[in-house]
Design an enzyme around this catalytic site. Structure first.
Site, PDB file in Angstrom:
ATOM      1  N   ASN A   9       1.534  32.297 -21.554  1.00 13.84           N
ATOM      2  CA  ASN A   9       2.497  33.360 -21.291  1.00 13.84           C
ATOM      3  C   ASN A   9       2.690  33.431 -19.775  1.00 13.84           C
ATOM      4  OD1 ASN A   9       3.877  35.758 -20.923  1.00 13.84           O
ATOM      5  ND2 ASN A   9       2.228  37.081 -21.658  1.00 13.84           N
ATOM      6  N   LYS A  11       4.719  35.157 -18.041  1.00 14.50           N
ATOM      7  CA  LYS A  11       5.107  36.484 -17.542  1.00 14.50           C
ATOM      8  C   LYS A  11       6.251  36.354 -16.519  1.00 14.50           C
ATOM      9  CE  LYS A  11       0.497  38.125 -18.542  1.00 14.50           C
ATOM     10  NZ  LYS A  11      -0.563  39.064 -18.270  1.00 14.50           N
ATOM     11  N   HIS A  95       3.033  42.778 -26.583  1.00 13.33           N
ATOM     12  CA  HIS A  95       2.073  42.515 -25.506  1.00 13.33           C
ATOM     13  C   HIS A  95       1.681  43.854 -24.875  1.00 13.33           C
ATOM     14  CE1 HIS A  95       0.361  41.214 -21.708  1.00 13.33           C
ATOM     15  NE2 HIS A  95       0.144  40.051 -22.303  1.00 13.33           N
ATOM     16  N   GLU A  97       1.416  44.768 -21.954  1.00 15.70           N
ATOM     17  CA  GLU A  97       2.272  45.189 -20.832  1.00 15.70           C
ATOM     18  C   GLU A  97       3.566  45.811 -21.354  1.00 15.70           C
ATOM     19  OE1 GLU A  97       2.056  41.450 -18.766  1.00 15.70           O
ATOM     20  OE2 GLU A  97      -0.066  41.841 -18.400  1.00 15.70           O
ATOM     21  N   GLU A 167      -6.072  40.835 -27.900  1.00 21.18           N
ATOM     22  CA  GLU A 167      -6.154  40.847 -26.441  1.00 21.18           C
ATOM     23  C   GLU A 167      -6.696  42.202 -25.970  1.00 21.18           C
ATOM     24  OE1 GLU A 167      -3.375  37.807 -24.563  1.00 21.18           O
ATOM     25  OE2 GLU A 167      -2.182  39.601 -24.849  1.00 21.18           O
ATOM     26  N   GLY A 173      -6.014  39.733 -17.295  1.00 23.84           N
ATOM     27  CA  GLY A 173      -5.758  39.611 -15.859  1.00 23.84           C
ATOM     28  C   GLY A 173      -6.850  40.181 -14.981  1.00 23.84           C
ATOM     29  N   SER A 212      -8.245  36.690 -19.832  1.00 21.56           N
ATOM     30  CA  SER A 212      -9.013  35.943 -18.830  1.00 21.56           C
ATOM     31  C   SER A 212      -9.665  34.678 -19.384  1.00 21.56           C
ATOM     32  CB  SER A 212     -10.041  36.853 -18.153  1.00 21.56           C
ATOM     33  OG  SER A 212      -9.381  37.916 -17.488  1.00 21.56           O
TER      34      SER A 212
END
Ligand code: PEP
Length: 248
Positions: A9, A11, A95, A97, A167, A173, A212
């Site tokens: 991904n 992003k 996701h 985010e 996730e 991240g 990660s």
């Protein structure tokens, strides 16, 4: 036997030059992926270019999001049909985010999942808990709620048309990967929850881990019984780091 899938991904990263270099690097090193399926999810505007670059390769193509709408007055949206037409096989939905920054609700994610599925895309459904939810013992409740929204929209059999990505938000991240055992526990919870409704779907559905993942921890994670690959953010941005995971 479920195939391992490694999906990158990207992003909001890259430029025409960066992405050409990245795709070329991935294609040059793909021979080491030994049986794993590999896919990349560029920003929307680069999808047509990446689709051209990937022609004739085995690397799949996906989008990072998708509209629940097919057409009409929905400024800024991109429909599943458009993504299909341009060569995508996958669309990430839900996701963290999208959920946390853009306020996407479980029902929005479920509608996107359904729209993607109905158009013949494979939705990659992201689920996962915040750090405070893990610390208060709510991980399974949160993941169950996120899954239930999708099951309500498409039925349990609809899960067989997609991929689930667990996730944990605290691992995205941050460099803090869930341990293989922590991840396996949630993956097993997800598979058992699906199995209570349909054992065939539970056996079939791929459940990826994201958070990660890198070349140093991928092999251990992917070796766990219910982990069928990874959704990769930061480490998908260079071909060296991504291939280290694909060849793990
Ligand atoms: C992600 O955003 O889906 C992700 C897994 O990111 P990272 O690999 O950078 O933690």
């Amino acid at each position: 036997m479920r195939q391992t899938l490694v999906a990158g991904n990207w992003k909001l990263n890259g430029s025409i030059d960066d992405i050409q270099t990245l795709v070329k690097g991935i294609l040059d090193g793909m021979s080491g992926a030994n049986g794993k399926a590999v896919a990349v999810c560029p920003p929307y505007v680069y999808i047509p270019m990446v689709s051209e670059l990937l022609k004739g390769s085995e690397v799949g193509l996906g989008a990072q999001d998708v509209s629940e709408q097919s057409s009409g007055a929905f400024t800024g949206e991109v429909s599943p049909e458009m993504l299909k037409e341009i060569g995508c096989q996958y669309a990430i939905v839900g996701h963290s985010e999208r959920r946390s920054i853009y306020g996407e609700l479980d029902t929005d994610t479920a509608n996107k999942y359904k729209a993607a599925m109905d158009s013949g895309l494979t939705p990659i459904l992201c689920v996962g808990e915040l750090l405070e939810e893990r610390e208060s013992g709510d991980t399974e409740n949160v993941v169950a709620r996120q899954l239930d929204a999708v099951i309500d929209a498409v039925g349990v059999e609809g899960l067989a048309a997609g991929v689930i990505a667990y996730e944990p938000v605290w691992a995205i991240g941050t460099g803090k990967t869930a341990s293989p055992e922590q991840a396996q526990d949630v993956h097993a919870f997800i598979r058992n929850k699906v199995a209570q409704l349909d054992t065939v779907v539970a056996e079939k559905v791929q459940i990826l881990y994201g958070g990660s993942v890198n070349g140093g921890n991928a092999a251990e994670l992917f070796a766990m019984e219910d982990i069928d690959g990874g959704l990769i953010g930061g480490a998908s941005l260079t071909s060296e780091a991504f291939l280290a995971i694909c060849t793990a």
